[in-house]
Design an enzyme around this catalytic site. Sequence first.
Site, short mmCIF file in Angstrom:
data_model
loop_
_atom_site.label_atom_id
_atom_site.label_comp_id
_atom_site.label_asym_id
_atom_site.label_seq_id
_atom_site.Cartn_x
_atom_site.Cartn_y
_atom_site.Cartn_z
N GLU A 221 -20.68 67.62 -60.05
CA GLU A 221 -22.07 67.66 -60.47
C GLU A 221 -22.23 67.60 -61.98
O GLU A 221 -21.37 68.05 -62.73
CB GLU A 221 -22.72 68.94 -59.92
CG GLU A 221 -22.85 68.86 -58.42
CD GLU A 221 -23.48 70.08 -57.79
OE1 GLU A 221 -24.15 69.92 -56.76
OE2 GLU A 221 -23.30 71.19 -58.30
N CYS B 202 -24.71 68.73 -69.11
CA CYS B 202 -23.58 69.59 -68.74
C CYS B 202 -22.68 68.77 -67.82
O CYS B 202 -23.12 68.30 -66.77
CB CYS B 202 -24.13 70.83 -68.05
SG CYS B 202 -22.86 71.96 -67.49
N CYS C 229 -11.56 73.88 -59.34
CA CYS C 229 -10.92 74.48 -60.52
C CYS C 229 -9.82 75.42 -60.06
O CYS C 229 -9.99 76.16 -59.09
CB CYS C 229 -11.94 75.23 -61.36
SG CYS C 229 -11.22 75.95 -62.86
N CYS D 185 -17.22 82.73 -59.99
CA CYS D 185 -17.58 81.30 -60.14
C CYS D 185 -17.43 80.56 -58.82
O CYS D 185 -16.38 80.60 -58.17
CB CYS D 185 -16.68 80.67 -61.20
SG CYS D 185 -16.91 78.89 -61.35
N CYS E 109 -25.45 77.89 -64.22
CA CYS E 109 -24.01 78.07 -64.46
C CYS E 109 -23.34 78.69 -63.25
O CYS E 109 -23.83 79.67 -62.70
CB CYS E 109 -23.77 79.05 -65.60
SG CYS E 109 -24.50 78.56 -67.13
#
Length: 387
Positions: A91, A104, A111, A118, A344
Amino acid sequence: MTANLLDFDLEGLAAFCERLGEKRFRATQLFRWIHQKGASNFDDMSDLAKSLRQKLKATAVVIALPVVSQHISSDGTIKWLFDVGGGNAIESVFIPEDDRGTLCISSQAGCAVACRFCSTGHQGFSRNLTVGEIISQLWFAEHFLRKEASQSERVISNVVMMGMGEPLQNYSALLPALRVMLDDHAYGLSRRRVTVSTSGVVPMMDRLGKDCPVALAVSLHAGNNELRNELVPLNQKYPLAEVLGACKRYLDVAPRDFVTFEYCMLNGVNDSVEQAKEVVKLVYSYGGTGSWCKFNLIPFNPFPASGLTRSSPSAIEAFSRVLSDSGIVTTIRKTRGDDIDAACGQLAGDVLDRTNVRRRLSQRGSITIVPQFSSIDVGKESLFNDC
Ligand code: SAH
Ligand code: SF4
């Protein structure tokens, strides 16, 4: 093999032109067509010799990642989901503000750092993005937005590597991508307006400082190793002393005289006044004062599997006051785009459910079209205050 020209920085494109038996300077013309004008069809590149255009048609393409979906928040934030193959999606988020437009960008599908708070981290690591896949996000967003706004000037003035993934764990693709962003023949962004955010990959922070010192943001989240080990598992490899040491070294080359620390505010975990004082002590022990850094407090954006909650506004306020009273410039990040899960740490929450992504990938074409870019409500406060 056919080359995707989005994979090249100017040096790489010059080498490619040489391999075609062309002069290196042709690369500059080509680079401008692709990145400044958004051209992907070689026939449109009218000042290139026909013979070169033929060679390009036979050996190269300019292809951006396919868009799976586009969502527009009530606050004007736009989120795009891109298909990167193999059932994976990444994204990008555009945040319009009065004085800037920030994109962003993601650097990896998933990850490996696996931070507790997260959503991307919970998803696990799929793969690194290529240079072309990183640049594709900027190329698509910039030229799409220009078209929507019927303008030829730049729309995106700032880039933050704060999307999915740990950019410093994909350094070999990150570096050429940063070079494209900064190149005057491409996007011409200043080093101050391109920010790499890292969870603290110490050796690569030093490399970045040598190779391409853009603005640096470091995700701190705790003032002691015990807590940071839990929140950011990479801390077990590169503990706070090493991370802060690398930040201080980075200051010698940084485009501004501070490093930004991001601190995700987690209710009852890292948000007490005592913990704020511990953070101040830590920062002072490395700089004598707090003027060498800024803090950006990010209210935690919840997602179902986290088991965590956001700090209360009063706790965030109190934490912020301790830092500010100690002379550390501190801002509280305004949450943008949370109605479309673009805030975020919420990126690709959907990817947790891979069947859902596959379904959306198979429904490609059902893209929401921005009605009128100029009608998008532009927020007053800055999301990325220091970036
Ligand atoms: N991997 C890099 C950059 C991507 S994350 C890094 O960790 O810095 C970008 C920022 O979003 C980081 O500061 C990260 O800590 C923060 N973040 C991640 N998940 C979040 C969540 N659920 N709520 C608020 N901020 C989050
Ligand atoms: Fe990775 Fe950054 Fe998320 Fe941590 S916060 S898991 S480093 S993307």
